[in-house]
Design a protein around this motif. Structure first.
Motif, mmCIF file in Angstrom:
data_model
loop_
_atom_site.group_PDB
_atom_site.id
_atom_site.type_symbol
_atom_site.label_atom_id
_atom_site.label_comp_id
_atom_site.label_asym_id
_atom_site.label_seq_id
_atom_site.Cartn_x
_atom_site.Cartn_y
_atom_site.Cartn_z
ATOM 1 N N GLY A 334 0.649 -1.392 -0.030
ATOM 2 C CA GLY A 334 -0.070 -0.071 -0.030
ATOM 3 C C GLY A 334 0.938 1.048 0.019
ATOM 4 O O GLY A 334 1.897 1.175 0.299
ATOM 5 N N GLU A 335 0.222 2.231 -0.338
ATOM 6 C CA GLU A 335 1.019 3.729 -0.437
ATOM 7 C C GLU A 335 0.389 4.688 0.472
ATOM 8 O O GLU A 335 -0.652 4.743 0.610
ATOM 9 N N LEU A 336 1.472 5.342 0.971
ATOM 10 C CA LEU A 336 1.326 6.592 1.767
ATOM 11 C C LEU A 336 1.946 7.752 1.016
ATOM 12 O O LEU A 336 3.063 7.905 0.617
ATOM 13 N N ARG A 347 11.746 12.626 4.896
ATOM 14 C CA ARG A 347 11.701 11.525 3.982
ATOM 15 C C ARG A 347 12.571 10.288 4.845
ATOM 16 O O ARG A 347 12.218 8.990 4.616
ATOM 17 N N PRO A 348 13.840 10.413 5.625
ATOM 18 C CA PRO A 348 14.339 9.713 6.370
ATOM 19 C C PRO A 348 13.425 8.793 7.342
ATOM 20 O O PRO A 348 13.453 7.501 7.449
ATOM 21 N N ILE A 349 12.679 9.583 7.932
ATOM 22 C CA ILE A 349 11.738 9.159 8.925
ATOM 23 C C ILE A 349 10.525 8.207 8.406
ATOM 24 O O ILE A 349 10.233 7.116 8.750
ATOM 25 N N LEU A 350 10.190 8.514 7.119
ATOM 26 C CA LEU A 350 9.278 7.524 6.305
ATOM 27 C C LEU A 350 9.809 6.460 6.101
ATOM 28 O O LEU A 350 9.452 5.372 6.052
ATOM 29 N N GLU A 351 11.109 6.624 5.631
ATOM 30 C CA GLU A 351 11.664 5.466 5.049
ATOM 31 C C GLU A 351 11.949 4.259 6.153
ATOM 32 O O GLU A 351 11.495 3.138 5.956
ATOM 33 N N ARG A 352 12.397 4.708 7.494
ATOM 34 C CA ARG A 352 12.522 3.895 8.645
ATOM 35 C C ARG A 352 11.042 3.320 8.964
ATOM 36 O O ARG A 352 11.023 2.174 9.500
ATOM 37 N N THR A 353 10.162 4.280 9.281
ATOM 38 C CA THR A 353 8.824 3.983 9.825
ATOM 39 C C THR A 353 7.898 3.260 8.891
ATOM 40 O O THR A 353 7.225 2.134 9.323
ATOM 41 N N VAL A 354 7.817 3.693 7.463
ATOM 42 C CA VAL A 354 6.696 3.054 6.654
ATOM 43 C C VAL A 354 7.396 2.001 5.743
ATOM 44 O O VAL A 354 6.865 0.814 5.511
ATOM 45 N N ARG A 362 8.070 18.202 -6.028
ATOM 46 C CA ARG A 362 8.797 19.155 -5.071
ATOM 47 C C ARG A 362 8.530 20.556 -5.851
ATOM 48 O O ARG A 362 8.707 20.643 -7.137
ATOM 49 N N ASN A 363 8.111 21.589 -5.207
ATOM 50 C CA ASN A 363 7.940 22.970 -5.672
ATOM 51 C C ASN A 363 8.932 23.669 -4.728
ATOM 52 O O ASN A 363 9.648 23.390 -3.854
ATOM 53 N N PRO A 364 8.816 25.302 -4.823
ATOM 54 C CA PRO A 364 9.663 25.947 -4.028
ATOM 55 C C PRO A 364 9.757 25.823 -2.481
ATOM 56 O O PRO A 364 10.532 26.310 -1.516
ATOM 57 N N LYS A 365 8.297 25.223 -1.978
ATOM 58 C CA LYS A 365 8.009 25.210 -0.709
ATOM 59 C C LYS A 365 7.744 23.670 -0.088
ATOM 60 O O LYS A 365 8.175 23.477 1.097
ATOM 61 N N PHE A 366 7.355 23.140 -0.865
ATOM 62 C CA PHE A 366 6.633 21.567 -0.565
ATOM 63 C C PHE A 366 7.300 20.405 -1.260
ATOM 64 O O PHE A 366 7.924 20.450 -2.453
ATOM 65 N N THR A 367 7.435 19.173 -0.388
ATOM 66 C CA THR A 367 7.810 18.081 -0.969
ATOM 67 C C THR A 367 6.778 17.083 -0.988
ATOM 68 O O THR A 367 6.080 17.195 0.316
ATOM 69 N N VAL A 368 6.586 16.375 -2.193
ATOM 70 C CA VAL A 368 5.585 15.203 -2.126
ATOM 71 C C VAL A 368 6.207 13.893 -2.139
ATOM 72 O O VAL A 368 6.994 13.708 -2.971
ATOM 73 N N THR A 369 5.863 13.041 -1.273
ATOM 74 C CA THR A 369 6.538 11.639 -1.348
ATOM 75 C C THR A 369 5.765 10.575 -1.186
ATOM 76 O O THR A 369 4.460 10.628 -0.847
ATOM 77 N N VAL A 370 6.063 9.256 -1.804
ATOM 78 C CA VAL A 370 5.258 8.146 -1.827
ATOM 79 C C VAL A 370 6.121 6.909 -0.846
ATOM 80 O O VAL A 370 7.121 6.655 -1.397
ATOM 81 N N SER A 371 5.254 6.484 0.192
ATOM 82 C CA SER A 371 6.186 5.444 0.785
ATOM 83 C C SER A 371 5.220 4.258 0.569
ATOM 84 O O SER A 371 4.125 4.228 0.739
ATOM 85 N N THR A 372 5.919 3.186 0.602
ATOM 86 C CA THR A 372 5.287 1.843 0.208
ATOM 87 C C THR A 372 5.346 0.927 1.386
ATOM 88 O O THR A 372 6.377 0.873 2.037
ATOM 89 N N GLY A 373 4.237 0.378 1.889
ATOM 90 C CA GLY A 373 4.085 -0.301 3.210
ATOM 91 C C GLY A 373 4.855 -1.833 2.899
ATOM 92 O O GLY A 373 4.688 -2.498 1.845
ATOM 93 N N ARG A 374 5.541 -2.147 3.949
ATOM 94 C CA ARG A 374 6.137 -3.322 4.019
ATOM 95 C C ARG A 374 5.082 -4.533 4.317
ATOM 96 O O ARG A 374 4.408 -4.428 4.984
#
Length: 374
Positions: A334-336, A347-354, A362-374
């Motif tokens: 699944g995806e977060l 992103r590092p916290i998401l990698e470790r946790t999810v 990414r734009n000048p202010k925000f980043t969008v990430t996709v994390s895949t559940g283990r």
């Protein structure tokens, strides 16, 4: 003993749990003490609004064996912290009733104690409810930390009460007193605003984050909806006014969406937004502490624009707690999808946790990430 004396005795023992806890986040402060001091001997039945973790309610209970208290707390974590603190202190809550922010909360009330909310809209809705339902002789004692108060609060109260006065500052706190309710037919809450782009009506109660606007982080994440995986069930975590949940339901006719938030104002707003856009039958709105009520491995898709305020305090402790909830509830694969201010570097916290995490945009202010559940 007076309520102030009881506060001095109890305050060091109060906790914020299950809300986030850190060395610089307190469960009670000088504004609670000043509210109790300015209220004096209240007795009888009292309404308490915005009691963050129970400091006002528990001090009143400990001081007066006959007092009865009607309480409204916007955050479900506040309700649970009040109960947890009462249990730890060995205090029964049989003289306390919890209420929604409506006329039933304040009906015929003569004393209302209020922790001032951060936003003027939230104060306007609260003041309108009090003025429309409380007794003619009601007195409102509303306090806060001076750094979070503005002159606009006096103006808001003056729209609903004939008399408004401010106390002197004490320990960097101040109280506003209001009396003489101006009877109205309601304050027009929730309010609504049409947004032609992206084609959405947003409804909001006073305490809902961003009100009837679409905050820029959420708007950025909306642009990625077509890229998100197919799912039978999706979750809008920390949903606010329900913008993400509603747009997901509008663009995917077969999907069911769970929208969850700890704020009563947010939950009521999300329900109104879903209804205004004709998708209420496919969105279940839940007031919850994160995803506490959701089963493990039950969702294929979770959307999150994590908050960074706990009450008036700015903290980076909230997002990791929500990431952990998402990791538990996501099915494997699944995806977060998460949007956040780029400088926060989640992103590092998401990698470790999810699980494995990539940057989707990414734009000048925000980043969008996709994390895949283990």
């Amino acid at each position: 003993m007076t309520a102030v004396e009881r506060f001095d005795e109890l305050a060091p023992r109060l906790r914020r749990w299950p809300d986030v806890e850190a060395h610089d986040l307190v469960a009670a402060d000088a504004s609670d003490r000043l509210i109790l001091s300015e209220a004096g001997d209240v007795g009888g039945e009292v309404v308490v609004i915005g009691d963050r973790y129970g400091a006002l309610t528990l001090s009143l209970l400990a001081a007066d064996p006959d007092v009865r208290i009607r309480v409204h707390q916007d955050a479900i974590t506040g309700e649970r912290a009040l109960a947890a603190n009462a249990e730890e202190l060995g205090m029964a809550l049989d003289r306390v009733t919890s209420h929604a922010l409506d006329v039933g909360l304040v009906a015929d009330a003569e004393t209302v104690l209020l922790q001032l909310p951060r936003s003027l809209d939230a104060l306007d809705e609260i003041a309108g409810v009090i003025a429309s339902g409380a007794a003619d002789v009601v007195r409102v004692v509303a306090g806060g930390r001076v750094k979070h108060m503005t002159l606009g609060m006096n103006d808001v109260l003056a729209r609903h009460f004939q008399a408004v006065a401010a106390s002197r500052g004490v320990s960097k706190s101040r109280v506003l007193r209001a009396a003489g309710p101006i009877r109205t037919t309601g304050g027009g809450w929730p309010r609504a605003q049409d947004h032609p782009d992206p084609g959405l009506t947003v409804c909001a109660h006073g305490a809902a984050f961003a009100g009837t606007s679409i905050d820029i982080g959420t708007r950025f994440l909306l642009g990625f909806l077509p890229d998100m995986r197919e799912a039978e069930t999706a979750i809008d975590l920390a949903c606010g006014t329900g913008v993400l949940a509603t747009m997901l339901a509008k663009t995917r006719p077969g999907i069911r969406v769970i929208a969850t938030d700890q704020s009563a104002a947010a939950v009521a707003s999300a329900r109104a937004t879903a209804a205004a856009n004709g998708v209420a039958d496919r969105i279940d709105v839940v007031r919850d502490d994160g995803l506490a009520s959701q089963p493990d491995a039950s969702a294929d898709l979770i959307l999150l624009n994590p908050p960074f305020h706990s009450g008036a305090a700015v903290t980076d402790e909230i997002a990791p707690k929500l990431f952990a909830d998402a990791a538990r509830v996501l099915r494997p694969g699944g995806e977060l999808w998460c949007v956040f201010n780029s400088h926060l570097g989640y992103r590092p916290i998401l990698e470790r946790t999810v699980g494995p995490t990539r940057q989707a945009g990414r734009n000048p202010k925000f980043t969008v990430t996709v994390s895949t559940g283990r």
